[in-house]
Design an enzyme around this catalytic site. Sequence first.
Site, PDB file in Angstrom:
ATOM      1  N   GLY A 115       0.822  -1.215   0.000  1.00  0.00           N
ATOM      2  CA  GLY A 115       0.000   0.000   0.000  1.00  0.00           C
ATOM      3  C   GLY A 115       0.848   1.252   0.000  1.00  0.00           C
ATOM      4  N   ASN A 116       0.216   2.376   0.258  1.00  0.00           N
ATOM      5  CA  ASN A 116       0.949   3.638   0.367  1.00  0.00           C
ATOM      6  C   ASN A 116       0.294   4.504   1.441  1.00  0.00           C
ATOM      7  OD1 ASN A 116      -1.046   5.517  -0.937  1.00  0.00           O
ATOM      8  ND2 ASN A 116      -0.754   4.038  -2.598  1.00  0.00           N
ATOM      9  N   ARG A 117       0.868   5.668   1.677  1.00  0.00           N
ATOM     10  CA  ARG A 117       0.466   6.477   2.836  1.00  0.00           C
ATOM     11  C   ARG A 117      -0.722   7.402   2.571  1.00  0.00           C
ATOM     12  NH1 ARG A 117       4.559   6.265   6.590  1.00  0.00           N
ATOM     13  NH2 ARG A 117       6.566   5.559   5.798  1.00  0.00           N
ATOM     14  N   SER A 118      -1.307   7.346   1.400  1.00  0.00           N
ATOM     15  CA  SER A 118      -2.384   8.300   1.097  1.00  0.00           C
ATOM     16  C   SER A 118      -3.586   8.107   2.040  1.00  0.00           C
ATOM     17  CB  SER A 118      -2.843   8.117  -0.346  1.00  0.00           C
ATOM     18  OG  SER A 118      -3.966   8.932  -0.578  1.00  0.00           O
ATOM     19  N   ALA A 151      -3.755   7.803  -4.847  1.00  0.00           N
ATOM     20  CA  ALA A 151      -2.418   7.253  -5.054  1.00  0.00           C
ATOM     21  C   ALA A 151      -2.612   5.793  -5.458  1.00  0.00           C
ATOM     22  CB  ALA A 151      -1.612   7.364  -3.769  1.00  0.00           C
TER      23      ALA A 151
END
Length: 421
Positions: free
Chosen positions: A213-216, A281
């Site tokens: 995943g990512n931090r969005s 994102a």
Amino acid sequence: MGALDGHRIVLGVTGGIAAYKAIEVCRRLVDAGAHVAPVMTGGAMRFVGRATFDALASETTQVSLWDEEHPVPHTRLGQGADLVVVCPATARLLADYRMGRSGDLLTATLMATRAPVVVCPAMHTEMWEQPAVQENVSVLAERGVTIVGPEHGRLAGGDVGAGRLADPVDILAAIDSILGSDGSTSGGDMAGLEVLVTAGGTREPICPVRYVGNRSSGKQGHALARAAAARGAKVRCVTTQPETAPDIIGVQVLAVETAAEMATAVLSNSATADIVLMAAAVADFRPVEVAGSKLKKADGTPEIMLEPTTDILAELGRNRSPGQVLVGFAAETDDLRQNATSKLESKGIDMIVANDVSASGVGFGHDTNAVLLLDRSGGATEVPLSEKHQVAAAVLDAALGCLHNARDAGGATGHGEDVNR
Ligand SMILES: Cc1cc2nc3c(=O)[nH]c(=O)nc-3n(C[C@H](O)[C@H](O)[C@H](O)COP(=O)(O)O)c2cc1C
């Protein structure tokens, strides 16, 4: 100079539990430069004192058709107003306004004005969902009244549901967009437009437990959705964070998790959109194989092969409808302008919103952002560190500029033919 400098606004306050929030709206309107004339109903005075409005507003609070010095107070207020906002609006107010009843100073003022009217309903869910209330709101909206909210959230007495007063920020945005445009009663400068916005970071499963995943956080995308709805647009918000997505009239939330789900939702809902804002994102890669059960430490270090996901922006660029404006977002950590320019060119989009997520207070998870807006005609706007709703307003202004340019140039930008721009 405030955004509302010189505008005369009648602030109607009715007798709901959310009347205390009208104090915040009053303060914000005055801060924005408006001349605010408060009008309270008898019901409102049971919840908050007029002295607070007297102290904050531009003139003394009026509460009665019969007490004011002016012999015809409702016409003084109604005819002199550039805008009337009712915040909060009770079920009673909605019914009387719809029926044209003018039994108190506020409803008489509403009858006596030709100015745009913004109504912000707030009540318990059961009341809000009554067919009579829904019908009253629909009729008022059809007549050109701008309805802001209500939201889903915590209500009086600890209940949770639809009916909470819209956020003062959204109320101000709606007023701003009406008075900031041509002052017509169109319900905002995005009325009649369809906006598709994506928000949040996608999650690409490795196994039933873990994901890439990512931090969005989805905050910027959600701020865009709220702001566009407040300006009158019909919004579809494709988000990986549905629990924090705007739950307001005018925003349809489509929940997704993976890049593939986001691609499907976006591509199947983009054809009628006037503006597509790709704030999410989206993962560039996903695991080729998803394990059927949790990967165990005892099984050794797993090797995870990745494959590219669908490039949604490029896909949209190739298949967009004539006249549609495509806005991409770029989260960078270096060479912001250069990376943003090459993304703008390679994806065939109209505008890019780039931010340096390594800077303090910018991007992922923060309530603030700082962005660089670049468009295909060479326009560049820097939005310094601001609240995300302020960044959203700037992005929408710029996207509307692209849309108007496209339409002035002949109704279509040639997007359909010029697919590799
Ligand atoms: C504690 C309390 C809270 C209320 N909250 C609301 C509300 O949030 N929304 C609403 O439409 N009516 C609410 N009501 C009912 C209104 O106050 C009532 O319908 C009143 O007649 C409205 O008067 P007005 O519209 O002239 O201000 C509430 C009543 C009480 C006693």
